[in-house]
Design a protein around this motif. Structure first.
Motif, PDB file in Angstrom:
ATOM      1  N   TRP A  81       6.367   0.923 -18.031  1.00 22.91           N
ATOM      2  CA  TRP A  81       5.953   1.226 -19.571  1.00 22.91           C
ATOM      3  C   TRP A  81       5.163  -0.065 -20.181  1.00 22.91           C
ATOM      4  O   TRP A  81       4.140   0.357 -20.887  1.00 22.91           O
ATOM      5  N   LYS A  82       5.304  -1.095 -19.529  1.00 25.49           N
ATOM      6  CA  LYS A  82       4.755  -2.362 -20.190  1.00 25.49           C
ATOM      7  C   LYS A  82       3.193  -2.032 -19.660  1.00 25.49           C
ATOM      8  O   LYS A  82       2.057  -2.510 -20.311  1.00 25.49           O
ATOM      9  N   GLN A  83       3.126  -1.681 -18.509  1.00 29.29           N
ATOM     10  CA  GLN A  83       1.622  -1.582 -17.732  1.00 29.29           C
ATOM     11  C   GLN A  83       1.014  -0.484 -18.400  1.00 29.29           C
ATOM     12  O   GLN A  83      -0.032  -0.516 -18.780  1.00 29.29           O
ATOM     13  N   ILE A  84       1.789   0.745 -18.822  1.00 29.65           N
ATOM     14  CA  ILE A  84       1.345   1.634 -19.552  1.00 29.65           C
ATOM     15  C   ILE A  84       0.548   1.262 -20.852  1.00 29.65           C
ATOM     16  O   ILE A  84      -0.412   1.786 -21.514  1.00 29.65           O
ATOM     17  N   ALA A  85       1.453   0.543 -21.664  1.00 32.62           N
ATOM     18  CA  ALA A  85       1.205   0.069 -22.824  1.00 32.62           C
ATOM     19  C   ALA A  85      -0.147  -0.537 -22.921  1.00 32.62           C
ATOM     20  O   ALA A  85      -0.857  -0.774 -23.696  1.00 32.62           O
ATOM     21  N   GLY A  86      -0.150  -1.601 -21.892  1.00 35.28           N
ATOM     22  CA  GLY A  86      -1.352  -2.430 -21.864  1.00 35.28           C
ATOM     23  C   GLY A  86      -2.657  -2.000 -21.345  1.00 35.28           C
ATOM     24  O   GLY A  86      -3.867  -2.068 -21.697  1.00 35.28           O
ATOM     25  N   SER A  87      -2.614  -0.768 -20.455  1.00 37.66           N
ATOM     26  CA  SER A  87      -3.998  -0.261 -19.956  1.00 37.66           C
ATOM     27  C   SER A  87      -3.879   1.265 -19.559  1.00 37.66           C
ATOM     28  O   SER A  87      -4.996   1.776 -18.972  1.00 37.66           O
ATOM     29  N   GLY A  88      -2.928   1.853 -20.068  1.00 36.14           N
ATOM     30  CA  GLY A  88      -2.643   3.239 -19.854  1.00 36.14           C
ATOM     31  C   GLY A  88      -2.110   3.820 -18.757  1.00 36.14           C
ATOM     32  O   GLY A  88      -1.838   3.138 -17.652  1.00 36.14           O
ATOM     33  N   ALA A  89      -1.683   5.045 -18.547  1.00 38.20           N
ATOM     34  CA  ALA A  89      -0.965   5.589 -17.606  1.00 38.20           C
ATOM     35  C   ALA A  89      -1.886   5.910 -16.193  1.00 38.20           C
ATOM     36  O   ALA A  89      -1.251   5.896 -15.343  1.00 38.20           O
ATOM     37  N   SER A  90      -3.193   6.044 -16.587  1.00 39.49           N
ATOM     38  CA  SER A  90      -4.107   6.355 -15.228  1.00 39.49           C
ATOM     39  C   SER A  90      -4.290   5.050 -14.516  1.00 39.49           C
ATOM     40  O   SER A  90      -4.515   5.102 -13.436  1.00 39.49           O
ATOM     41  N   SER A  91      -3.827   3.931 -15.028  1.00 39.82           N
ATOM     42  CA  SER A  91      -3.837   2.722 -14.217  1.00 39.82           C
ATOM     43  C   SER A  91      -2.438   2.223 -13.633  1.00 39.82           C
ATOM     44  O   SER A  91      -2.387   1.332 -13.011  1.00 39.82           O
ATOM     45  N   LEU A  92      -1.507   3.055 -13.428  1.00 35.29           N
ATOM     46  CA  LEU A  92      -0.075   2.906 -13.220  1.00 35.29           C
ATOM     47  C   LEU A  92      -0.147   2.443 -11.580  1.00 35.29           C
ATOM     48  O   LEU A  92      -0.787   3.358 -10.947  1.00 35.29           O
TER      49      LEU A  92
END
Length: 231
Positions: free
Chosen positions: A22-33
């Motif tokens: 979730w932190k990663q999604i908040a930072g750069s979006g779900a496409s970059s997961l």
């Protein structure tokens, strides 16, 4: 170089993985997961993540299920504040405000389940659909309660366009027409609150949060005046 730790040394690792996602999604979006970037951040080996989420899609599915569960729980708690049998109107407003409150509190979750699809992600309908239906069942249940209580106002043009007999809809035995009516009205109401909330989250509504709240309140009142009639 920091060496990755073994998964057994971290309690509740699946939840920690999702929290980091979730932190990663908040930072750069779900496409970059990325599972590997999550592993690096948690200082664990990639296989430690694969034990719980064999690929990125499995992790996205888990996040979507958690988001819909949170969304449904939030709405249910809101309407459960009005347990009385004759409080359908209060429950309708409570569900409406809960929709916006949850979206503003969890924008990444909202965007993941209602926004643009994650590139390359294959949606496992059989796994996710029950959680989607649970979250949407709150509004549908309230509309059904209004119908049974004789408080649902059915615009004439809506009934005509759907080929519904207004009188037959209120007969207990006509379950098919009832279900169709509840589904259509639910979709109409959802599209209106969803539209305003989505515009607000996208920064398209107004920079003034107070104005956005007032505009949302006006829309809820318009929904009430259109679809609710107290005999």
């Amino acid at each position: 170089m920091v060496r990755p730790v073994k998964s057994r040394q971290i309690p509740n690792l699946p939840e920690l993985i999702k929290e980091t996602a979730w932190k990663q999604i908040a930072g750069s979006g779900a496409s970059s997961l990325s599972l590997r970037s999550i592993a690096r951040e948690l200082q664990i080996s990639a296989p430690a993540i694969y034990n719980y989420f064999p690929d990125r899609d499995a992790l996205v599915t888990a996040l979507i299920i958690d988001a819909f569960t949170s969304f449904g729980d939030y709405q249910l708690r809101a309407v459960e504040r009005f347990p009385e049998a004759d409080k359908q109107v209060e429950r309708l407003y409570a569900a409406g405000w809960a929709y916006r409150e949850w979206a503003l509190a969890y924008p990444q979750r909202y965007v993941l389940v209602f926004g643009a699809p994650v590139p390359g992600y294959r949606f496992p309908e059989s796994l996710v659909l029950p959680f989607m239906e649970r979250s949407s069942s709150v509004l549908a249940g309230i509309i059904g309660e209004l119908l049974v209580a004789g408080k649902l106002r059915i615009p004439e043009h809506l009934a005509a366009s759907l080929g519904l007999d207004q009188a037959a809809v209120f007969m207990p035995q006509d379950a098919q027409q009832k279900g169709r009516l509840v589904s259509v009205i639910g979709m109409l109401i959802w599209s209106r609150v969803h539209g305003l909330v989505s515009l607000e989250l996208a920064g398209m509504c107004s920079a003034d949060a107070c104005f956005a709240s007032k505009l949302y309140a006006i829309e809820l009142d318009l929904i009430y005046s259109q679809f609710v009639g107290i005999p």
